[in-house]
Design an enzyme around this catalytic site. Sequence first.
Site, short mmCIF file in Angstrom:
data_model
loop_
_atom_site.label_atom_id
_atom_site.label_comp_id
_atom_site.label_asym_id
_atom_site.label_seq_id
_atom_site.Cartn_x
_atom_site.Cartn_y
_atom_site.Cartn_z
CE1 TYR A 71 35.46 -22.29 -99.52
CE2 TYR A 71 34.43 -20.74 -101.11
CZ TYR A 71 34.86 -21.25 -99.78
OH TYR A 71 34.19 -20.25 -98.77
CG HIS A 139 39.03 -19.04 -96.08
ND1 HIS A 139 38.96 -20.01 -97.00
CD2 HIS A 139 37.81 -19.11 -95.55
CE1 HIS A 139 37.88 -20.51 -97.21
NE2 HIS A 139 37.20 -19.91 -96.24
N GLY A 221 21.91 -21.26 -92.87
CA GLY A 221 22.60 -22.29 -91.81
C GLY A 221 23.02 -23.59 -92.61
N1 NAP Z 1 34.49 -17.79 -94.73
C1 NAP Z 1 34.27 -19.07 -94.52
O1 NAP Z 1 34.70 -19.75 -93.80
C2 NAP Z 1 32.94 -19.75 -95.11
C3 NAP Z 1 32.67 -20.97 -94.85
C4 NAP Z 1 31.26 -21.39 -95.41
C5 NAP Z 1 30.99 -20.81 -96.52
N2 NAP Z 1 31.57 -19.60 -97.04
C6 NAP Z 1 30.91 -18.81 -98.26
O2 NAP Z 1 29.56 -18.69 -97.87
C7 NAP Z 1 28.74 -19.08 -98.93
C8 NAP Z 1 27.53 -19.39 -98.47
O3 NAP Z 1 27.62 -20.41 -97.37
P1 NAP Z 1 26.91 -21.95 -97.65
O4 NAP Z 1 26.68 -22.22 -98.94
O5 NAP Z 1 27.64 -22.74 -96.74
O6 NAP Z 1 25.84 -22.11 -96.86
P2 NAP Z 1 24.27 -21.58 -97.11
O7 NAP Z 1 24.02 -20.35 -98.00
O8 NAP Z 1 23.66 -21.28 -95.87
O9 NAP Z 1 23.47 -22.82 -97.73
C9 NAP Z 1 23.76 -23.34 -98.75
C10 NAP Z 1 23.04 -24.53 -99.10
O10 NAP Z 1 21.56 -24.22 -99.17
C11 NAP Z 1 21.07 -24.65 -100.34
N3 NAP Z 1 20.17 -23.61 -100.59
C12 NAP Z 1 20.45 -22.50 -101.15
N4 NAP Z 1 19.35 -21.51 -101.62
C13 NAP Z 1 18.47 -22.61 -101.37
C14 NAP Z 1 16.91 -22.67 -101.52
N5 NAP Z 1 16.43 -21.42 -101.97
N6 NAP Z 1 16.06 -23.63 -101.41
C15 NAP Z 1 16.88 -24.90 -100.97
N7 NAP Z 1 18.01 -24.91 -100.60
C16 NAP Z 1 18.70 -23.78 -100.86
C17 NAP Z 1 22.13 -24.78 -101.18
O11 NAP Z 1 21.93 -26.13 -102.08
P3 NAP Z 1 22.51 -26.45 -103.59
O12 NAP Z 1 24.05 -26.43 -103.19
O13 NAP Z 1 21.91 -27.62 -103.82
O14 NAP Z 1 22.18 -25.29 -104.35
C18 NAP Z 1 23.32 -25.40 -100.12
O15 NAP Z 1 23.21 -26.80 -99.99
C19 NAP Z 1 29.59 -20.16 -99.47
O16 NAP Z 1 29.12 -20.48 -101.05
C20 NAP Z 1 30.97 -19.68 -99.43
O17 NAP Z 1 31.14 -18.75 -100.82
C21 NAP Z 1 32.31 -19.00 -96.51
#
Ligand code: NAP
Length: 343
Positions: A71, A139, A221
């Site tokens: 990241y 990963h 999502g």
């Molecule tokens: N293992 C893997 O391959 C993999 C892949 C993807 C992600 N991950 C991990 O999983 C974590 C979470 O997944 P993700 O970040 O992809 O997706 P997520 O948690 O489904 O969504 C994150 C998105 O939602 C927004 N958000 C969060 N809370 C919100 C709220 N209360 N109201 C409005 N918008 C909101 C965030 O905005 P802002 O950014 O503007 O705050 C961001 O754009 C990542 O941070 C990462 O550490 C792992």
Amino acid sequence: MTNENTTHGSTPSELAARTLGTVAPLTVSCLGLGCMGMSEFYGTGDEKEAVTTIHRAIELGVTFLDTADMYGPFTNEKLVGRAIAGRRDGIVLATKFGNERAEDGTRLGINGRPEYVRAAADASLRRLGVDHIDLYYQHRVDKTVPIEETVGAMAELVTAGKVRYLGLSEASPETIRRAHAVHPITALQTEYSLFTRDVEDEILPTLRELGIGLVPYSPLGRGILTGAIASPDDLDADDSRRSAYFPRFQGEALEVNLALVARVRDLATDKGVTPGQLALAWVLAQGEDIVPIPGTKRVRYLEENVGAAGLRLGAADLAALEAAVPRDAVAGARYGDMSTIDS
Ligand SMILES: NC(=O)c1ccc[n+]([C@@H]2O[C@H](COP(=O)([O-])OP(=O)(O)OC[C@H]3O[C@@H](n4cnc5c(N)ncnc54)[C@H](OP(=O)(O)O)[C@@H]3O)[C@@H](O)[C@H]2O)c1
């Protein structure tokens, strides 16, 4: 939707704990914090707000922090390291290796070779400024290296005291079994949400049979389930969700998916909560062995998301949500290129 068996979302004074894995159990807060978007992929972050978000998370009891070397690349681990300096005790720090990138961001491929595992762990420890990683995930599975060799090298890190527990990400049931036979796997991190449920078919039963926890990534999502994204124009110019890499955010697929989110919003309004809280509560309700890691770079969103931990959904609530977002209704693959996924 009934309100029976339901309490409204609120910020719990102390967040409940959950235990990932039974063979090599690791107790964590029932919600984690995904730190990825603070450094890359979801628009431009503000470092100060990101660090404040991590501090606020710790204050609220969200002590399970998720990062990865790729990241940024590398900058997210450094940011997390700076944020937790002087606060390491009580934090469960998770990071990942295997998506190799150059300093300039170029993707070099998936690397699960033992010598790379060792070098990657040392580099992560340096960037994070810690003497051990609590949960170290591969990963992506390197299909050119037997999983036994990769996990063997990861197990040596445990013996050396550099890592406490092992995890995999996006691994197939067969890979999970083979890995777990070499060294107990504590958690699998993979995508799981109302929008992505294929994990329920084979992966979740395998994890439960073996005593491995599930850490759902993108439980919102990738943000769409919060209702905050109405069109691509709501995303920064450099936001990767604008690219073909994320088909669910493109054109007609996005329209279909936003119509599903509107249904979640209606159910949430009935309950006096936000759609994101309802979506997170749904993930939390899928089992005590499941610990979602919603990602945000903002205190306000973090606080809202923590409120989901205080929501209890009854069977009728869950059924209403699943009828609102039928499993096959989501349009578009979760990645434009699924070739790096082990299946
Ligand atoms: N293992 C893997 O391959 C993999 C892949 C993807 C992600 N991950 C991990 O999983 C974590 C979470 O997944 P993700 O970040 O992809 O997706 P997520 O948690 O489904 O969504 C994150 C998105 O939602 C927004 N958000 C969060 N809370 C919100 C709220 N209360 N109201 C409005 N918008 C909101 C965030 O905005 P802002 O950014 O503007 O705050 C961001 O754009 C990542 O941070 C990462 O550490 C792992």
